[in-house]
Design an enzyme around this catalytic site. Structure first.
Site, mmCIF file in Angstrom:
data_model
loop_
_atom_site.group_PDB
_atom_site.id
_atom_site.type_symbol
_atom_site.label_atom_id
_atom_site.label_comp_id
_atom_site.label_asym_id
_atom_site.label_seq_id
_atom_site.Cartn_x
_atom_site.Cartn_y
_atom_site.Cartn_z
ATOM 1 N N CYS A 2 -0.330 13.496 -5.492
ATOM 2 C CA CYS A 2 -0.457 14.931 -5.671
ATOM 3 C C CYS A 2 0.293 15.345 -6.922
ATOM 4 C CB CYS A 2 0.114 15.685 -4.465
ATOM 5 S SG CYS A 2 -0.701 15.287 -2.897
ATOM 6 N N GLY A 28 -4.881 15.888 -8.403
ATOM 7 C CA GLY A 28 -5.470 16.246 -7.121
ATOM 8 C C GLY A 28 -6.469 17.375 -7.274
ATOM 9 N N ASN A 102 4.931 14.871 -3.024
ATOM 10 C CA ASN A 102 4.042 13.882 -3.621
ATOM 11 C C ASN A 102 4.522 12.508 -3.182
ATOM 12 O OD1 ASN A 102 2.243 12.445 -5.272
ATOM 13 N ND2 ASN A 102 3.662 12.488 -7.007
ATOM 14 N N GLY A 103 3.660 11.764 -2.512
ATOM 15 C CA GLY A 103 4.047 10.441 -2.044
ATOM 16 C C GLY A 103 3.463 10.158 -0.679
ATOM 17 N N TYR A 256 -3.278 4.418 -14.950
ATOM 18 C CA TYR A 256 -4.415 5.295 -14.665
ATOM 19 C C TYR A 256 -4.053 6.739 -14.322
ATOM 20 C CZ TYR A 256 -8.516 7.136 -12.163
ATOM 21 O OH TYR A 256 -9.568 7.903 -11.738
ATOM 22 N N ASP A 364 -12.031 -1.263 -19.303
ATOM 23 C CA ASP A 364 -11.708 -0.270 -18.279
ATOM 24 C C ASP A 364 -10.227 -0.344 -17.972
ATOM 25 O OD1 ASP A 364 -12.082 1.805 -16.534
ATOM 26 O OD2 ASP A 364 -13.494 0.754 -15.224
ATOM 27 N N ASP A 365 -9.692 0.733 -17.360
ATOM 28 C CA ASP A 365 -8.263 0.736 -17.022
ATOM 29 C C ASP A 365 -7.969 -0.208 -15.872
ATOM 30 O OD1 ASP A 365 -8.377 2.469 -14.402
ATOM 31 O OD2 ASP A 365 -9.497 3.612 -15.887
#
Length: 501
Positions: A2, A28, A102-103, A256, A364-365
């Protein structure tokens, strides 16, 4: 995963928090919420959808006050479609506390039982953030028995939270009539930074870009285990509240998740991705002779820095071969692979002239499920590519993530129990080159020698908190957001790429 923000200011903060959430939107898109505080009263609005859709003028006018919190939600447990589980969360005792998180807590179920049987607190949702809020509220109540609330009591409460809670957590909370508290888990897995504005106000946020984009000057990251308490007068108090700490930030933030213009724990995300391109170039040369590569093409968007550096070192042209539709929005999953393929083609379109008759190296990442990579390789062939090589700036994703990134189960991961050659055959590439795990850690870690290591469990299977077993992973898989044929795709693969736009 988040995005969170908190502010104590000398002026109204509703627009400020809104602007900060826009800058964190990449973290998010499922729900957004803001709460403000005025005269010991909280004013809250939260809704499903992106920030621009969740708030109207009337909603903003109903958010007065000079301090507040905000969150953009990307759920990894609970109910993705319930506004009840959107943040911020509120509890009325003691004082009145609101919280954004966040987590992901790895012992949420045990804590929920403990809260009910011992602390006599009720949890009304499946969100681990509500569990965390109630643990904090209980510890604040215990720390202030017979005492007024001040920095010492706040820090004592946070110290007890660290003793009880396991997992990853970056937290910002507001205590009615008193101020803002922010803290980070003892491993610093999820990012958190604070700074000051021109009027002396304090902002705490997930990424530095939220501060810089709203006129605040980043001061420093919240250290692992550290707590920050900012009373409503704007003074700042900090204290280390964990007995043992170790800075082990999530390396997937650099691969990312984070915006390229952010700096996390003193490390530039953009430079980290350039470094990943440098180390990836060495792997490419050992697999595919540069003479067999005509052009390097990134898969938009977070792979671009790695791709540009890789192309430079190989001495090959860098070209934009795919155009991303920024307005397609979230897509829906329906039965069958045909619809998944359709969603990829809605989001990306190949420029045929960049592929026709060429040996192309796609960058790509990362590669997670492999279905997107397979379809992109096919798109390149249909556009006329002679040969299609695929390179991943990250190592094979072989393990689930339990710290707040919605990674699929082991069985859904294309690299689980498969060799690189088997993966290459599955996605249909002429060659497949992965980043090396240790090289990845060195490439990012060299940007800040004080970093002890990284949380890289989805690549190496090592869970830094040391409390994760196979049964824990199985239980957490059961709690993951479920998607049906009419539900939105909430997997990491369907997130819009983090951009600086």
């Amino acid at each position: 995963m988040c995005g969170i923000v908190g502010v104590v200011s000398n002026a109204p903060v509703n627009q400020l928090i809104y602007d900060a959430l826009l800058l964190l939107q990449h973290r998010g898109q499922d729900a957004a919420g803001i709460v403000t505080q005025q005269d010991r009263k909280f004013f809250m609005h939260k809704a499903k959808g992106m920030v621009r859709d969740a708030f109207r003028t009337r909603d903003m006018r109903a958010l007065p006050g000079h301090s507040g919190l905000g969150q953009v939600r990307y759920p990894t447990a609970g109910d993705a479609f319930s506004e009840e589980e959107a943040q911020p969360f509120y509890v009325n005792a003691p004082f009145g506390v609101v919280l954004v998180h966040n987590g992901n807590l790895t012992n949420a179920q045990a804590l929920k039982t403990e809260l009910f049987s011992t602390d006599h607190r009720h949890i009304n949702t499946e969100s681990d953030s509500e569990v965390l809020l109630n643990v904090l509220a209980h510890e604040l109540e215990r720390a202030t028995r017979g005492n007024a609330l001040g920095p010492d009591q706040v820090f004592e409460a946070v110290a007890h939270v660290h003793r009880r809670v396991r997992g990853s957590y970056a937290v910002i909370a507001q205590i009615a009539g008193h101020g803002m508290v922010a803290f980070r888990d003892p491993y610093g897995i999820r990012p958190l930074i604070f700074g000051r504005g021109p009027d002396g106000g304090v902002m705490v946020a997930s990424e530095s870009v939220a501060l810089e984009g709203t006129g605040f000057t980043p001061e420093r990251d919240v250290a692992p285990g550290e707590a920050l308490f900012v009373p409503l007068d704007g003074t700042a108090h900090t204290r280390q509240c964990a007995a043992q700490t170790q800075l082990s930030p999530c390396i997937f933030e650099f691969v990312y998740l984070a915006r390229p213009d952010s700096v996390l724990d003193g490390m530039s995300v953009y430079q980290a991705r350039l470094n990943l391109g440098q180390t990836l170039a060495k792997r490419v040369v050992s697999t595919v002779p540069p003479s067999e590569i005509d052009v390097v093409i990134p898969i938009p968007e977070s792979s671009r820095p790695s791709a540009t550096e890789l192309a430079r070192l190989l001495g090959k042209p860098y070209r934009e071969g795919f155009v991303k539709n920024r307005y397609v929005g979230r897509t829906f999953i329906m039965p069958g692979q045909g619809v998944r393929k359709k969603s990829v083609r809605q989001k990306l379109n190949a420029i045929a002239s960049e592929f026709a008759g060429r040996n192309v190296l796609l960058v790509d990442d990362s590669i997670v499920r492999g279905t997107t990579s397979k379809e992109i390789v096919q798109m390149a062939r249909e556009a006329g590519a002679n040969k299609v090589y695929m390179a991943s700036a990250a190592p094979p994703v072989r393990h689930p993530n339990v710290y707040g990134i919605d990674m699929p189960t082991r069985q859904e991961l294309v690299a689980h129990d498969r060799s690189v050659e088997q993966i290459r055959e599955m996605i249909g590439a002429d060659a497949l080159i992965y980043q090396d795990v240790e090289a990845m850690k060195r490439a990012v870690g060299q940007l800040n020698p004080s970093v002890a290591g990284f949380e890289a469990s989805c690549f190496d299977g090592v869970y830094v908190t040391g409390d994760i077993s196979d049964s824990d992973i199985a239980r957490m898989n059961d709690q993951r957001i479920k998607t049906g044929e009419d539900d939105e795709d909430t997997s990491r693969l369907n997130l819009p790429k983090a951009t600086a736009a």
